[in-house]
Design an enzyme around this catalytic site. Structure first.
Site, short mmCIF file in Angstrom:
data_model
loop_
_atom_site.label_atom_id
_atom_site.label_comp_id
_atom_site.label_asym_id
_atom_site.label_seq_id
_atom_site.Cartn_x
_atom_site.Cartn_y
_atom_site.Cartn_z
N ARG A 83 0.87 -1.21 -0.04
CA ARG A 83 0.09 -0.03 0.19
C ARG A 83 1.00 1.32 0.03
O ARG A 83 0.24 2.25 -0.12
CB ARG A 83 -1.05 -0.02 1.22
N ASP A 84 2.11 1.17 0.05
CA ASP A 84 2.80 2.47 -0.01
C ASP A 84 4.10 2.32 -0.57
O ASP A 84 5.31 2.83 -0.15
CB ASP A 84 3.31 3.07 1.54
N LEU A 85 4.19 1.77 -1.79
CA LEU A 85 5.37 1.68 -2.65
C LEU A 85 5.71 2.82 -3.31
O LEU A 85 4.77 3.28 -4.29
CB LEU A 85 5.05 0.37 -3.55
N ASN A 129 10.77 4.05 -0.53
CA ASN A 129 10.56 2.78 0.09
C ASN A 129 11.14 1.33 -0.57
O ASN A 129 10.82 0.39 -0.36
CB ASN A 129 9.22 2.36 0.22
N SER A 173 0.99 7.54 -0.66
CA SER A 173 1.79 8.85 -0.65
C SER A 173 1.33 9.40 -1.96
O SER A 173 1.40 8.79 -2.94
CB SER A 173 3.34 8.37 -0.89
#
Length: 217
Positions: free
Chosen positions: A26-28, A32, A68
């Site tokens: 959910r936040d690639l 990261n 993001s």
């Protein structure tokens, strides 16, 4: 282009392992993904959730987006159900960024609302993405989750020699690829070396200073 292919390979294999563990990241985003000499590493699972939970629609409250800006899927922006397909879209965004230095739907400088609108309504800016990878990146960035390839299909779309030879970046031990030279461009390797020296100097200034004096003597 070779580095991009190996980034796509290592990143997709990491996603495969994440999804097999029953999670969706959910936040690639670029920050990261660590670039190491032996391949990319996906980090920061602060907002990861179980795939089983996401499939029931219990991942977030209705109307709430988590992620993001610039590296979110349309379903994330709308606060809808987020599945493994969302991570695939983020993979496409990271590849586009690695190829061009730009987020495919713009950065925060354009305003968060503008970026989120582009993600849900407009086509990505892929100018500068190598032609050989543009089809893959485009398919990953499809608005409809069902139109995006699976991680297995992403790997299958890469050239056959991408994962031959030495160990695959980001893959399980034993999977091989060409290690006759690093997967990263020489300029990036040099930058990693400089960062490593700076970290050593920051963490152990006295030891570093002593080493310098000993060498001079």
């Amino acid at each position: 282009e070779r580095s991009l292919r190996l980034l796509a390979d290592g990143h997709a294999r990491a996603l495969g392992a994440i999804h097999e563990a029953g999670l969706v990241h959910r936040d690639l985003k670029p920050s990261n993904v660590l670039l190491t000499l032996d391949g990319p590493r996906v980090i920061d699972f602060g907002i990861a959730r179980a795939l089983e939970t996401s499939a029931t629609g219990g991942l977030t409250r209705s109307g709430v987006s988590v992620g993001s800006p610039g590296f979110m899927s349309p379903e994330q922006v709308r606060g809808g159900t987020v599945t493994a397909a969302s991570d695939v879209l983020c993979l496409g965004s990271v590849l586009a960024y690695a190829a061009t230095g730009r987020a495919p739907f713009g950065s925060g400088e354009a305003g968060v609302a503008t970026v989120l609108y582009r993600i849900t309504r407009e086509e990505p800016d892929l100018d500068g993405v190598p032609e050989a990878l543009r089809g893959l990146v485009t398919s990953c960035l499809a608005k409809n989750p069902e139109d995006r390839p699976s991680v297995t299909e992403v790997l299958a779309s890469l050239p056959a020699d991408t994962a031959e030879g030495g160990e695959v970046p980001g893959g399980p031990p034993g999977e091989r690829q060409d290690t006759s030279r690093s997967w990263l461009p020489e300029a990036v390797i040099a930058q990693l070396g400089r960062h490593a020296v700076q970290l050593l100097e920051a963490e152990e200034p006295e030891r570093t200073a002593g080493t310098d004096e000993g060498t001079a003597a």
